[in-house]
Structures are given as structure tokens and as C-alpha cells.
Scaffold this active site. Structure first.
Site, short mmCIF file in Angstrom:
data_model
loop_
_atom_site.label_atom_id
_atom_site.label_comp_id
_atom_site.label_asym_id
_atom_site.label_seq_id
_atom_site.Cartn_x
_atom_site.Cartn_y
_atom_site.Cartn_z
CG ASP A 71 -2.18 0.79 1.03
OD1 ASP A 71 -2.28 1.49 0.01
OD2 ASP A 71 -3.07 0.70 1.88
CG HIS A 109 -7.22 0.61 -6.68
ND1 HIS A 109 -8.27 1.33 -6.14
CD2 HIS A 109 -6.15 0.83 -5.86
CE1 HIS A 109 -7.86 1.96 -5.05
NE2 HIS A 109 -6.58 1.68 -4.85
#
Length: 319
Positions: free
Chosen positions: A157, A230
Site C-alpha cells: 500500500d 484501481h
């Protein structure tokens, strides 16, 4: 003849917006009461935040502890006074064909980062005692560092976060809004994951959805048309082709006994429209109705927007 010497006014000192990720984090969202004495006590407690942070750090044996405070649109004029930051507004819910970004209540955000959880707990105890009954807690989420910075979907992330000189440039308001220079817009959302459904997808499908390889986080080529990943949907460029970054300090959270697994999204940005555009692309799709397929496995349960004023402004609220 008299010569006057003018002292240069130092720029406002930002809060710890750009502090690095730590092993533990907490996200505390509070609602300010409407009692006659609430505003004064809230203002004085906000102004005392730096002192509370010092108290925690004194007994931390060198361990890291950082705190950033965000203030929402509903209480800005009551607590801070004066015109709010130019883009500050309540979180705008987004309804797509398949998924919805919900809006939830919240007037104050405390984003806490520390090497150990006990420092966070100590700070929250002192903070809530200082606020007393002037606030109520509407969300309290404890995050943890997972597998060297991965989320619970098992992907790295924050790989697109700015760094170096690009970090303050992407996160801190500048001369475009001088009254609020050194501050930052921040959006938070609490996402819950359907882990069984996600793990039911093979690695190739997961990588296609995210837009990066799972093992080493290498970006995959952008789709030229149709369904976008995404990663691609979250890449924001303006009309001049300039890319605008945000700082993601997302943290996993979990309660395995309740079957609860999630990611707390927190995005800092110099411009609120950048985060809002990113979310609109995710939930509505680009082109519509091709939404971000990660939403088929991750559902937001909250959504709030705040402005993180400079430390200079925060410390002076009780002046």
C-alpha cells in the site's frame, strides 16, 4: 534619517502530516457538542495538543509518536474563526451504479502514529479527559503495520506516495490560499473487506484489479480503454496533463473473532478536489459504469473530510 529593519515573518509550521508510517496507528473521530461552553473548552484542548504530545514523548524512551489534528467544516467558524479553507466542505457522498461512498458525521480527527500502542492509548486518555463531555466519539479505529506495509488484501500500500520535495508540494497548501498555508486537506474512509471473496480470486485476477504485481508491486500497463485498474483510476491529472499526488497513510485493522478485516483509508492533499476526483472515478467509473473492481471486495462504512491547520494556527487557538 531613520532606517527601519523589518523582520521576516517565518512561514507557518505544518503539523506532522508528512511523518513516516509507524508500527501502530489510531484514527479518532469526534463530534463536538452544541452546549454553550463546548466551543471554548474544545478550542483550548486543541491548542494544548502540542503539550499533550510532549508529555507522551517525554516517557517514550525515544520511540516515535506523531499526531495530526483535522477540523471539519461544521465547526470551523465556531472553533477556529474566520473564513474556512477555500475547498473545505463536508464529505460529499458518491453513488455509483453498483457501490456508494457514504458520508458520516465527524467534526474533529486525531490521526495518531507511534512505534508502540501504549503511547497512543496514553495520549487518547489524556486527550479525552481534557475534552470532557464536550465531545463524543463516533469512530475509533486502531491500525497496525502488516507484512512490511501491505494491506490485508496482501498488496503493498502507498507505493504511489510522493517523496522528497514532492511530498510537501503535494500535501501542504501554499500561496493559493495564504490564510491557510501550511495546512492540508484530509479525507478518511473505513473500508471492510470480504476476505473470502477476495481470496477466491486467482493471483492474476487480483493483479489485474489492483494494477500491480502482488509479489513486488511493479505497476502493470494501463488499459487503453474499457475497464481500468484501481491504480489507473486513482491516478489524477488536470486539464494541462499535470499529475497530482496525494499522501496515503492507510493502515490495516482487524477483529478476527468478529470476522472483521479492513483498511482505514486516510489521504492528505494540497487540493481537496484531487481526492474527490479519485473517489468519483472509483465509484462512478471512468467511463461509467465501469467502477473500480476493488469495491466488489471492499466496502466503505464511513466518509469524512477535514482540514489540518498549520501547527502555528492550532497552537494559537486559545490565544
Amino acid at each position: 534619517m531613520t532606517h527601519a529593519t523589518e523582520r521576516a515573518v517565518p512561514p507557518p509550521e505544518p503539523q506532522d502530516v508528512t511523518a513516516p508510517l509507524t508500527a501502530a496507528a489510531a484514527f479518532l473521530v469526534l463530534r463536538v457538542g452544541d452546549g454553550p461552553d463546548s466551543d471554548a473548552r474544545v478550542r483550548s484542548t486543541l491548542a494544548a495538543t502540542s503539550d499533550l504530545v510532549k508529555n507522551v514523548r517525554i516517557g517514550a524512551d525515544g520511540a516515535a509518536f506523531h499526531c495530526t489534528v483535522g477540523i471539519g467544516h461544521r465547526v470551523w467558524e465556531r472553533v477556529v474563526g474566520g473564513p474556512p479553507p477555500r475547498e473545505l466542505a463536508p464529505f460529499r457522498g458518491i453513488t455509483g451504479a453498483s457501490h456508494t461512498a457514504v458520508a458520516s458525521e465527524g467534526d474533529l480527527l486525531y490521526h495518531l502514529r507511534a512505534d508502540t500502542t501504549d503511547l497512543i492509548v496514553r495520549f487518547e486518555m489524556m486527550l479525552l479527559e481534557a475534552f470532557g463531555d464536550t465531545v463524543t466519539t463516533v469512530d475509533e479505529t486502531a491500525g497496525f503495520r502488516y507484512r512490511h506495509g501491505r494491506d490485508l488484501l496482501d498488496f503493498a500500500d502507498g507505493t504511489a506516495n510522493p517523496d522528497g520535495a514532492g511530498l510537501p508540494a503535494a500535501t501542504l497548501v501554499g500561496e493559493e490560499d495564504p490564510a491557510h498555508a501550511g495546512g492540508s486537506y484530509v479525507v478518511v474512509q473505513r473500508y471492510l473487506h470480504d476476505m473470502a471473496a477476495w481470496r477466491g480470486q486467482d493471483v492474476a485476477t487480483q493483479e489485474e484489479i489492483v494494477g500491480r504485481t502482488k509479489f513486488d508491486g511493479v505497476e502493470l500497463p494501463d488499459a487503453e480503454e474499457g475497464q481500468k485498474s484501481h491504480k489507473t483510476l486513482c491516478t489524477i491529472t488536470d486539464d494541462d496533463g499535470v499529475e497530482h499526488d496525494i499522501l496515503r497513510d492507510n493502515m490495516p485493522f482487524a477483529a478476527p473473532g468478529r470476522g472483521e478485516y479492513g483498511t482505514y483509508f486516510i489521504g492528505y492533499s494540497r487540493h481537496l478536489w484531487v481526492v474527490e476526483t479519485m473517489l468519483r472515478r472509483m465509484f462512478v467509473g471512468d467511463p461509467p459504469p465501469l467502477h473500480d473492481r476493488i469495491l466488489d471486495y471492499s466496502t466503505p462504512t464511513t466518509g469524512c473530510t477535514f482540514f489540518v491547520p498549520s501547527r502555528t494556527v492550532l497552537d494559537g487557538l486559545d490565544g
